[in-house]
Design an enzyme around this catalytic site. Structure first.
Site, PDB file in Angstrom:
ATOM      1  CB  CYS A   2     -88.039 -69.406  77.278  1.00  0.00           C
ATOM      2  SG  CYS A   2     -88.588 -68.103  78.395  1.00  0.00           S
ATOM      3  CG  LEU A  51     -86.942 -62.689  75.301  1.00  0.00           C
ATOM      4  CD1 LEU A  51     -85.690 -61.835  75.228  1.00  0.00           C
ATOM      5  CD2 LEU A  51     -87.556 -62.861  73.921  1.00  0.00           C
ATOM      6  CB  SER A  52     -86.685 -61.210  81.238  1.00  0.00           C
ATOM      7  OG  SER A  52     -85.735 -62.089  81.805  1.00  0.00           O
ATOM      8  CB  ILE A  54     -94.435 -61.327  82.469  1.00  0.00           C
ATOM      9  CG1 ILE A  54     -95.226 -60.746  81.286  1.00  0.00           C
ATOM     10  CG2 ILE A  54     -95.248 -61.207  83.753  1.00  0.00           C
ATOM     11  CD1 ILE A  54     -96.516 -61.480  80.987  1.00  0.00           C
ATOM     12  CG  ASN A  75     -91.084 -71.293  74.213  1.00  0.00           C
ATOM     13  OD1 ASN A  75     -91.062 -70.077  74.283  1.00  0.00           O
ATOM     14  ND2 ASN A  75     -91.130 -71.945  73.068  1.00  0.00           N
ATOM     15  N   GLY A  76     -93.279 -69.562  76.419  1.00  0.00           N
ATOM     16  CA  GLY A  76     -94.532 -68.976  75.959  1.00  0.00           C
ATOM     17  C   GLY A  76     -95.057 -67.886  76.866  1.00  0.00           C
ATOM     18  CB  SER A 363     -97.620 -60.511  63.881  1.00  0.00           C
ATOM     19  OG  SER A 363     -98.281 -61.753  64.072  1.00  0.00           O
ATOM     20  N   GLY A 364    -100.193 -59.610  62.634  1.00  0.00           N
ATOM     21  CA  GLY A 364    -101.525 -59.902  62.105  1.00  0.00           C
ATOM     22  C   GLY A 364    -101.670 -61.322  61.609  1.00  0.00           C
TER      23      GLY A 364
END
Length: 631
Positions: A2, A51-52, A54, A75-76, A363-364
Site C-alpha cells: 500500500c 493493494l489488496s 490478504i 504498508n506491508g 525475489s532473490g
C-alpha cells in the site's frame, strides 16, 4: 502492499484538512489501486491507498480499534500474523477481520513498541493512540518499505511512503540539499540518512519514532540492528542443514496470499534457490517470469529456462531491448530522488511482465549482502591481508605513490585496473571499501562542483558514513565490517529502494524471503570462510543448495544486466550529454562547473575516456531536480 500518508500536530490539536491527506495519498495511487480512504480527528489525519493481498474483502484502512482509541495506516505484510493473532486471542483480544492489519492494533494495545520485536515482515506503519495523544511510526528491520517525514512551518509533522506524498502538501518547502547531491554523486543513489529535498527525513530501517502531544519531535529510536560479532558453532554439514531449513521457512512464510503469486527468475543462484523452495512447498506449478535482452552477453534466459524446466514452473519470458532509455522519465517519476543504478530499467521491465499474471512476486534480493556474494567482498578481504603486512605509513608511501602515477584504465579488464587497487591499499580498510562502493571519485566530484558548492558542503564527505559504519560495526573481521556497512547503506538505499519503487510503480508486491530477519541473523553468525572461501562468495549457501540446483547454475560467473550507457552517450544520447553543460537546472543551481561537464561529455563522445556512469548520473540528476524543483 500500500501507500500511506498522514499529518500530526505535536504541539496542539489543530484541525487537519482531509483534502490535504487525500492529496498526499492520491499521488501514491500506484501503490494502492484497489481503494483509498482518509480518517481525521483533532490534530491528526491518516490516509491509505490499498493493494489488496490478504483478506481482500475486509481489512479496510485506516483501521480503528473497536473502542475507537487506536487507528492505524499500514504498508506491508506481517508474515507471522496468524501466530500473533492466536497469541493475542489467548490474551482476550477479539478480532473482526482476518487480515494482518488488525494484529497491529491489538499488538500495540498489548505490548506497545515491544510489538515490533514480535513482527516478521516488511512494513512501515503509523498508529495514532488517542489515549496517549501520540503517533507511533515504525519501519521494518531491513528497510524494505519506505517512510518519509518532515516538520512543516505550521508545526505539523507529515509523513508518506514516497517523497511525492510529502510534496503534495502545499507547505513543504522545495529546496535542494547540496549534501545529498554530494552523496548521490558518490554512490549513485541518495542514501537513507538524507534526502535531496532539504528538511525531509527518511525513518531509518529498524527504527521507530514516537510523536507525543506537547513534546518536541525526538530523534528516531533504533529497535533492531544486525550483529556480526557472534559466531555459530557446529559442523559445516549441520550449519548447511540449518541454513536450508531457515530458507525453506522464509520462502513458505511469504507464499501466503489471497491473490495470484509467482517469482522472478533470472537463472542466477538466488532467484533459482527461491523458485526451488517454492516448487517444493507449492501444490501447483509456480508462476515464474524472466526478461531477456537483445545483447547476448547479458541474456540469461537459457539459465532461467533450465530452472523453469527442472521445477516445471509456469514460465513466461520476454525480450526487451538493451536500448531501453525511453524508460528514463518513467523511472524519474517512480523514484522521485535521482537514482543512477541502471539495472532499475531491467527491474522495472520484469516487474511489468510479472504484473500481467500475478499480484505478488518473490525475489532473490538480499542474498549477496547476507552471504557475501558481491565480488567487492573478495577484493576487500584480499586487500586487508595485504594491508596487514605493512604499517600504514609505509603503505601510503609505497602504494599511494604508485597509485597516483599509475594510468587510469577504466576501459581495461578489471585485473588491469591497478590504479584503484593501489590507492585503496594506501588507505585503511574502511576508507578503501568506502571508495570501492562508490561511483564517482572524490577528485571528480570536486572537479564537477563549483567553489560555491564546495563551500556549501562545509566539509561534508559522502564516504564518511561508510567509514563510521565500518569502524563502529559489531564485527570480528574485515568481511563482517563490509557487510555491516552495506546493510546500513547500500541495501536500503539502493537495492531495496529499486525493488520497492519499480514494483510499486506497476502495483506489484515484491517479497524478499532471503531477507527474512531470522535468516539474516543466522547468516551473520556464519564463520567468514563459510560465507567467502577461495574467492567464492555465498559458499555455504551454494553448497547447501547443491541438492536442488545444478552446479552450472550454482557456480557460473555472475552476469547481471549491464545497460550500454557508454554507447548511448556516444550515439543517441550524445547530444543530451553535451547539453548538460548548458542545463538551466544543473548550471543554474550555481553548483556545477559547465566547463568540466562539457569536457567530460566531449572526451566520452570522442572515446578518449569512459565517463558513461558519470554522465548517466548527471542525466538522472538533472531530470529529477527539474521534476522536484522546476527548470
Amino acid at each position: 502492499m500500500c501507500g500511506i500518508a498522514g499529518i500530526f500536530y505535536p504541539a496542539m490539536p489543530k484541525p487537519v484538512d482531509p483534502a490535504r491527506v487525500r492529496a498526499m495519498t492520491d499521488v501514491q495511487a500506484h501503490r494502492g489501486p484497489d481503494g483509498g480512504a482518509v480518517w481525521t480527528a483533532p490534530g491528526v489525519g491518516l490516509g491509505h491507498r490499498r493493494l489488496s493481498i490478504i483478506d481482500i474483502a475486509g481489512s479496510p484502512q485506516p483501521m480503528r480499534s473497536a473502542d475507537g482509541s487506536l487507528t492505524v495506516t499500514y504498508n506491508g505484510e506481517i508474515y507471522n500474523f496468524a501466530e500473533l493473532r492466536a497469541e493475542l486471542q489467548a490474551k482476550g483480544a477479539r478480532f473482526i477481520t482476518s487480515g494482518d492489519t488488525e494484529v497491529l492494533l491489538h499488538g500495540w494495545a498489548a505490548w506497545g513498541p515491544a510489538l515490533l520485536d514480535r513482527l516478521n515482515g516488511m512494513f512501515a506503519f503509523a498508529i495514532h493512540d488517542a489515549a496517549r495523544q501520540s503517533l507511533f511510526l515504525a519501519r521494518d528491520r531491513m528497510g524494505v518499505k519506505p517512510l518519509h517525514y518532515a516538520e512543516l512551518p505550521d508545526g505539523a509533522v507529515a509523513f508518506a511512503s514516497e517523497l511525492k506524498g510529502l510534496l503534495a502538501h502545499p507547505l513543504l518547502r522545495r529546496t535542494p540539499q547540496i549534501t545529498a547531491i554530494e552523496d548521490y554523486l558518490a554512490f549513485g543513489y541518495v542514501p537513507d540518512d538524507t534526502c535531496l529535498v532539504a528538511g525531509v527525513k527518511k525513518l531509518p530501517a529498524g527504527h521507530w519514532l514516537l510523536l507525543e502531544r506537547g513534546k518536541p519531535v525526538p530523534a528516531p529510536s533504533r529497535w533492531w540492528g544486525i550483529d556480526f560479532s557472534r559466531r555459530a558453532t557446529g559442523s559445516r554439514k549441520a550449519l548447511a542443514e540449518e541454513l536450508v531449513e531457515r530458507m525453506r521457512a522464509a520462502v513458505t512464510l511469504r507464499m501466503v496470499a489471497d491473490v495470484p503469486l509467482g517469482a522472478f527468475l533470472s537463472g542466477g543462484v538466488d532467484s533459482s534457490a527461491v523458485v526451488a523452495l517454492m516448487a517444493e512447498a507449492s501444490p501447483r506449478a509456480v508462476k515464474t517470469c524472466t526478461i531477456g535482452f537483445d545483447v547476448a552477453g547479458v541474456d540469461e534466459r537459457s539459465y532461467a529456462d533450465v530452472i523453469a524446466k527442472r521445477f516445471a514452473t509456469e514460465h513466461r519470458e520476454r525480450i526487451v531491448s538493451a536500448d531501453d532509455y525511453a524508460l528514463i522519465d518513467t523511472l524519474v517519476a517512480a523514484f522521485d530522488e535521482p537514482f543512477a543504478d541502471a539495472s532499475a530499467l531491467a527491474t522495472y521491465r520484469v516487474c511489468e511482465l510479472a504484473r500481467e499474471s500475478v499480484t505478488v512476486a518473490l525475489s532473490g534480493d538480499g542474498a549477496d549482502e547476507a552471504f557475501a556474494g558481491y565480488r567487492r567482498y573478495k577484493f576487500q578481504a584480499a586487500e586487508e591481508r595485504v594491508r596487514a603486512l605493512l604499517p600504514a605509513s609505509l603503505r601510503e608511501r609505497v602504494f599511494g605513490t604508485l597509485g597516483r602515477h599509475y594510468p587510469k584504465a577504466d576501459w581495461a579488464p578489471r585485473r588491469f585496473r591497478a590504479k584503484t587497487t593501489l590507492l585503496a591499499l594506501a588507505e585503511d580498510g574502511a576508507e578503501g571499501y568506502a571508495r570501492s562502493v562508490g561511483v564517482t571519485t572524490p577528485a571528480l566530484r570536486a572537479a564537477l562542483l563549483t567553489d560555491a558548492a564546495r563551500t556549501a558542503l562545509g566539509g561534508h564527505r559522502a564516504e564518511d558514513r561508510y567509514v563510521r559504519a565500518m569502524r563502529d560495526a559489531p564485527a570480528r573481521d574485515a568481511l563482517d565490517r563490509a557487510q555491516y556497512a552495506d546493510f546500513q547503506h547500500w541495501l536500503p538505499g539502493d537495492i531495496l529502494t529499486k525493488a520497492d519503487r519499480t514494483s510499486m510503480a506497476v502495483s506489484l508486491e515484491a517479497r524478499e524471503p532471503l531477507l527474512d530477519y531470522t535468516l539474516v541473523e543466522f547468516a551473520a553468525t556464519l564463520p567468514d570462510d563459510l560465507r567467502l572461501r577461495h574467492g567464492q562468495g555465498k559458499w555455504l549457501m551454494k553448497k547447501a543448495m547443491e541438492r536442488y540446483l545444478p552446479k552450472d547454475i550454482l557456480y557460473r560467473p555472475k552476469m547481471g544486466f549491464v545497460t550500454p550507457v557508454g554507447a548511448w552517450f556516444r550515439g543517441r544520447l550524445a547530444d543530451e550529454a553535451a547539453a548538460l553543460a548548458r542545463s538551466r537546472t544543473l548550471i543554474g543551481s550555481g553548483w556545477f562547473d559547465p566547463h568540466v561537464i562539457e569536457t567530460i561529455a566531449a572526451d566520452h563522445r570522442a572515446g578518449r575516456a569512459d565517463h558513461s556512469r558519470t554522465l548517466w548520473q548527471l542525466v538522472m540528476l538533472e531530470r529529477s531536480m527539474a521534476r522536484l524543483f522546476g527548470a
